[in-house]
Design a protein around this motif. Structure first.
Motif, PDB file in Angstrom:
ATOM      1  N   PRO A  42      43.114  37.342  45.253  1.00 38.53           N
ATOM      2  CA  PRO A  42      44.284  38.186  45.510  1.00 38.53           C
ATOM      3  C   PRO A  42      44.959  37.854  46.841  1.00 38.53           C
ATOM      4  O   PRO A  42      46.190  37.923  46.960  1.00 38.53           O
ATOM      5  CB  PRO A  42      43.725  39.588  45.533  1.00 38.53           C
ATOM      6  N   LEU A  43      44.188  37.454  47.796  1.00 37.20           N
ATOM      7  CA  LEU A  43      44.777  37.103  49.096  1.00 37.20           C
ATOM      8  C   LEU A  43      45.694  35.900  48.931  1.00 37.20           C
ATOM      9  O   LEU A  43      46.820  35.863  49.448  1.00 37.20           O
ATOM     10  CB  LEU A  43      43.669  36.799  50.103  1.00 37.20           C
ATOM     11  N   PHE A  70      32.087  35.865  42.480  1.00 32.93           N
ATOM     12  CA  PHE A  70      32.945  37.016  42.740  1.00 32.93           C
ATOM     13  C   PHE A  70      33.543  36.975  44.143  1.00 32.93           C
ATOM     14  O   PHE A  70      34.637  37.508  44.377  1.00 32.93           O
ATOM     15  CB  PHE A  70      32.181  38.312  42.504  1.00 32.93           C
ATOM     16  N   PHE A 130      44.367  45.069  43.820  1.00 30.12           N
ATOM     17  CA  PHE A 130      43.742  44.069  42.970  1.00 30.12           C
ATOM     18  C   PHE A 130      42.364  43.694  43.510  1.00 30.12           C
ATOM     19  O   PHE A 130      41.402  43.557  42.719  1.00 30.12           O
ATOM     20  CB  PHE A 130      44.657  42.853  42.891  1.00 30.12           C
ATOM     21  N   THR A 131      42.293  43.539  44.824  1.00 29.81           N
ATOM     22  CA  THR A 131      40.983  43.232  45.438  1.00 29.81           C
ATOM     23  C   THR A 131      39.995  44.340  45.148  1.00 29.81           C
ATOM     24  O   THR A 131      38.834  44.097  44.809  1.00 29.81           O
ATOM     25  CB  THR A 131      41.168  43.070  46.953  1.00 29.81           C
ATOM     26  N   PHE A 163      48.189  43.480  46.234  1.00 28.36           N
ATOM     27  CA  PHE A 163      47.063  42.595  46.582  1.00 28.36           C
ATOM     28  C   PHE A 163      45.822  43.391  46.923  1.00 28.36           C
ATOM     29  O   PHE A 163      44.706  43.102  46.446  1.00 28.36           O
ATOM     30  CB  PHE A 163      47.521  41.672  47.736  1.00 28.36           C
ATOM     31  N   ILE A 216      38.727  44.072  41.632  1.00 28.71           N
ATOM     32  CA  ILE A 216      37.721  43.012  41.457  1.00 28.71           C
ATOM     33  C   ILE A 216      36.366  43.503  41.942  1.00 28.71           C
ATOM     34  O   ILE A 216      35.324  43.274  41.305  1.00 28.71           O
ATOM     35  CB  ILE A 216      38.153  41.742  42.201  1.00 28.71           C
ATOM     36  N   GLY A 219      47.033  35.044  46.183  1.00 36.69           N
ATOM     37  CA  GLY A 219      48.177  35.519  45.419  1.00 36.69           C
ATOM     38  C   GLY A 219      49.199  36.179  46.324  1.00 36.69           C
ATOM     39  O   GLY A 219      50.430  35.991  46.174  1.00 36.69           O
ATOM     40  N   PHE A 220      48.707  36.937  47.304  1.00 38.70           N
ATOM     41  CA  PHE A 220      49.600  37.607  48.246  1.00 38.70           C
ATOM     42  C   PHE A 220      50.387  36.586  49.048  1.00 38.70           C
ATOM     43  O   PHE A 220      51.613  36.711  49.211  1.00 38.70           O
ATOM     44  CB  PHE A 220      48.755  38.509  49.166  1.00 38.70           C
ATOM     45  N   LEU A 265      36.448  35.132  43.632  1.00 35.43           N
ATOM     46  CA  LEU A 265      37.438  35.944  42.925  1.00 35.43           C
ATOM     47  C   LEU A 265      38.154  36.907  43.859  1.00 35.43           C
ATOM     48  O   LEU A 265      39.343  37.207  43.674  1.00 35.43           O
ATOM     49  CB  LEU A 265      36.748  36.754  41.824  1.00 35.43           C
ATOM     50  N   THR A 266      37.374  37.377  44.889  1.00 29.86           N
ATOM     51  CA  THR A 266      37.968  38.326  45.831  1.00 29.86           C
ATOM     52  C   THR A 266      39.001  37.620  46.716  1.00 29.86           C
ATOM     53  O   THR A 266      40.004  38.233  47.121  1.00 29.86           O
ATOM     54  CB  THR A 266      36.880  38.949  46.707  1.00 29.86           C
TER      55      THR A 266
END
Lengths: 116, 727
Positions: free
Chosen positions: B641-642, B634, A40-41, A37, A44, B644-645, B637-638
């Motif tokens: 991932p959180l 963006f 990935f951040t 994670f 981005i 997703g986690f 978009l950032t």
């Protein structure tokens, strides 16, 4: 013949990797997810910078470094917590976790200062 | 009767007068040789006239009211008393000569100091000045005091060895003789004293102060003459006439050493040997005159001195004007008083109230002849024998004529200036002739007096016109008549192929062509660049032609509107003018690359030090920021991932089974999580508004708390897992 076999080999490799990974303990999987994670951040953020340019460069750096730093700390934690790792046998995982938390806090203080 | 007419020093009608006077005084001196001039009969006559004029023209004024007011200013006293008896005497004498009323406090203070000096035993010098002051202040001296004075002065005479000792003691005796009731005060051995004073004389007419000191001066000569005059008046019997005649010889020898200035004034001066003792020409000449007149008054018989020497001395004193120093003032006025009434000859001064005459106002020439102190002269006639243009040696412009005497004002007047006198500067030559032949023995007038006269008038400007001509053909494009007396607003236009011509004529009141000192034409561009041209003249006409073709570069190729101004000026011109003619639109070709730029015009001095233009700081242009939508996208978009986690965690089957259930450890666990949350919140505040030091302080506190709590929680957890492992 060779190509097909390499493709098969790649497939077989991938499957064996997946099955082996399933055997890892849960806490390690959590840590891996966390690392994924954060990386990935970071990615981005890099893509964003590539699009708009690096004007507040310090902000970019602090953002990316926060992700990368926390990933690194998580990896350290994983190493220390992994029971199969004979080196850290005597280190209690709680202690490693406490280190992880402390280091993260310090990292984030620095990051917040550098963020501007 | 003293003059009360307009003060010649203050009432100068034309400021040009002083300039003209100075100019004339600096005029070339007429130098000549007899052989050169004596070529014709006319030249011979001119020669006679010119020979008699051996000096430059100059104007002298007798004593007037300006002297009186200056005297009152200079001789200031502290509640009537002056610093010394000498100054008291000088002030009193000056006021007496000028006819200024005695002020009571001055007289009272004088009497006080006189009686003080007279009462106590004082030096002969103090007694001398006290008695001198008393001769004017007329204070009473006690019998006993005067007896004491006489005896002490007599003792001083017999014991004197220096010239000044003799001077003070003899002078004192002469004064006390007039002032006290005792009629007979005589010198015991007058001839002996005379000889001892005479011993100080020298062959060149000067005298020494003492037998030891070889330095001699004319100042001492004056003192000696006064002393000797005193001896003669105090002598009980006639002195040997040979002594008197040798003295007269000495006087003539002294007068041989007289010095001369260019304007005909004569004076005595001593060599500057010792700066401390040096007296200066004014006091030296004054002293000699005093001595001379005292001696002439005391002796019988004539002292033959040429009258022009007396006149020269009088001019010297009058030429000083009004001195600025009290001592100089006294010397001047005292010497003039000696000249006014003396037995040798009294000079008469010819003066003019105004040396600048206007033709248009029909001024008449007014001449006054008075004594040096301004008193009336005996009956006489004044003749104008000649008038010459300054600096020229041509024949006289006027014939010899007599001036009419006006009894009422005491002036000799020439009503209309002769037609031959036009505007300009002249030297008028006057001759004064006494009507009574006996007066010739008493007064001296001088042979001829040269006086500088400046004549002004209104100059007529005629036929003034301005024309634009075509350069090649010379044909007239536009022409306008000008009235140069008033402001004009002629509007002309020209290009560089044309010429501008300005012409006018100047006529004097007598109808002759006039050439002024200045005739300029000024063209000023709208950008304040100016060009000045001199207007030349050819005999009768003044004309200037500006050929613009040749002036294009001089004008810096500046086209546009030019203001034209004409200046015509002269000292003799009463209507000198600076008049605007009008405007000229000038069309010049374009300036080539290398053309000279016009000189920078003088900056207004106030603007140079005034506030400057405000500088606005130009900040660094901010960087181009990306569009807000992109940034927000963006940001989203950032967050991805959180999410997703978190989803991954759920997928993995994360649980909270290990969370302690017992209250104490649970509290600690909760506090642990709260602490971490607090630190993270602190970091958010740090980014928003706190600074590093505040944050560090807070982190310090929170960190300690967190460590404590975390230690408790984690040790509890470790103990729990160890128990599990062992179990």
């Amino acid at each position: 013949m060779g190509r097909a076999s390499s493709k098969e080999d790649a497939g077989a490799l991938f499957h064996s990797l997946r099955s082996a990974y399933a055997a890892t303990p849960l806490n390690l999987k959590i840590i891996d997810l966390y690392v994924g994670f954060s990386i990935f951040t970071a990615l981005i953020q890099v893509v964003y910078m590539a699009i708009v340019g690096s004007f507040p460069f310090n902000s970019f750096l602090s953002g990316v470094l926060s992700c990368v730093g926390t990933a690194v700390l998580a990896v350290c934690l994983r190493i220390q917590v992994n029971k199969e790792n004979k080196e850290f046998k005597d280190l209690p995982p709680e202690r490693a976790f406490a280190d992880f938390v402390l280091c993260n806090l310090v990292l984030h203080l620095v990051i917040m200062n550098f963020l501007g | 009767m003293l003059l009360s007419s307009d003060d010649p020093f203050l009432a100068r009608p034309n400021s040009l007068h002083s300039c003209a006077r100075q100019r004339l005084q600096k005029e070339e001196r007429i130098s000549f040789t007899l052989i050169e001039m004596a070529r014709s009969l006319a030249g011979f006559l001119v020669l006679l006239l010119v020979i008699s004029i051996c000096e430059a023209a100059s104007l002298f004024q007798p004593i007037s009211d300006s002297h009186r007011s200056a005297a009152l200013e200079l001789f200031t006293s502290d509640h009537g008393s002056f610093k010394s008896l000498e100054e008291t005497y000088e002030a009193l004498r000056t006021f007496q000569i000028l006819g200024i009323e005695k002020k009571p406090d001055v007289t009272a203070a004088a009497c006080r100091s006189i009686s003080e000096t007279v009462g106590s035993s004082s030096t002969p010098k103090d007694l001398f000045y006290a008695l001198k002051a008393n001769s004017i202040a007329q204070c009473k001296i006690h019998e006993k005091a005067s007896e004491g004075i006489i005896s002490s002065l007599n003792a001083a005479v017999s014991g004197a060895s220096l010239l000044l000792d003799f001077y003070y003691s003899i002078g004192g005796l002469v004064l006390i003789k007039d002032q006290s009731s005792k009629a007979d005060i005589h010198l015991a051995d007058a001839e002996g004293v005379f000889r001892s004073v005479k011993a100080f004389s020298q062959s060149d007419g000067r005298w020494r102060y003492s037998s030891n000191n070889p330095e001699s001066s004319a100042f001492a000569a004056g003192i000696a003459l006064e002393t000797l005059a005193g001896i003669v008046s105090l002598a009980s019997s006639e002195l040997d006439q040979s002594l008197i005649s040798t003295l007269k010889n000495d006087i003539s020898k002294l007068f041989d050493s007289i010095e001369k200035y260019d304007d005909g004034t004569l004076y005595f001066d001593d060599k500057l040997v010792d700066g401390h003792e040096y007296q200066g020409p004014l006091s030296t000449t004054s002293s000699v005159l005093r001595g001379l007149t005292a001696f002439a008054a005391a002796t019988t018989g004539n002292i033959n001195l040429p009258g022009d020497k007396i006149l020269g001395l009088a001019k010297f004193f009058l030429g000083i004007g009004v001195p600025g120093d009290a001592k100089d003032f006294f010397y001047q006025v005292d010497a003039l008083a000696c000249l006014e009434s003396n037995r040798v000859s009294a000079p008469l001064i010819l003066s003019l109230s105004s040396a600048v005459l206007s033709l248009n106002k029909k001024d008449s020439l007014k001449v006054r002849v008075t004594t040096v102190l301004g008193s009336n002269a005996p009956p006489l006639t004044v003749k104008l024998v000649g008038a010459f243009t300054s600096g020229s040696k041509d024949a006289s412009l006027v014939e010899s004529q007599e001036l009419k005497f006006d009894h009422g004002s005491g002036l000799h007047i020439l009503n209309d200036l002769p037609k031959s006198i036009d505007v300009g500067s002249y030297t008028f030559v006057f001759e004064v002739v006494l009507q009574e032949p006996e007066d010739e023995k008493v007064y001296v007038t001088g042979s001829q007096t040269k006086v500088p006269i400046f004549v002004t008038g209104i100059i007529k400007i005629e036929n003034s016109e301005i024309t634009i001509l075509d350069s090649d053909l010379g044909s007239v494009e536009s022409q306008s008549k000008l009235d140069l007396a008033a402001k004009n607003a002629v509007s002309l236009s020209a290009n560089h192929l044309q010429k501008l011509r300005l012409s006018f004529q100047l006529i004097t009141p007598r109808g002759r062509a006039f050439k002024p000192h200045q005739a300029f034409l000024k063209l000023r561009h709208e950008s304040k660049v100016e060009h000045i041209f001199v207007v030349g003249n050819s005999g009768k006409q003044f004309e200037i032609v500006l050929n613009f073709l040749g002036l294009v570069e001089k004008f810096f190729y500046l086209s546009g509107k030019y203001d034209m101004e004409l200046t015509v000026g002269d000292a003799a011109m009463e209507n000198s003018l600076l008049v605007a003619i009008g405007h000229l639109e000038l069309d010049l070709p374009e300036a080539p690359e290398k053309a000279p730029r016009p000189p920078p015009q003088p900056v207004d001095p106030y603007s140079r030090y005034g506030p400057k233009a405000e500088i606005t700081h130009i900040f660094r242009a901010p960087e181009k920021r990306p569009p807000q939508e992109l940034s927000l996208a963006f940001l989203g978009l950032t967050i991805l991932p959180l999410l997703g986690f978190l989803i991954g965690l759920l997928r993995l089957g994360v649980n909270m089974k290990n969370f302690p259930t017992k209250p104490v450890p649970a509290t600690f666990a909760v506090l642990f999580h709260v602490g971490i949350g607090a630190v993270l919140l602190l970091y958010v505040f740090f980014w928003l508004k706190l600074d590093l030091f505040q944050t560090l302080k807070a982190v310090g506190f929170l960190g300690v708390f967190l460590v404590f709590v975390g230690h408790r929680t984690l040790s509890h957890l470790a103990a729990a897992s160890a128990k599990l492992k062992s179990a």
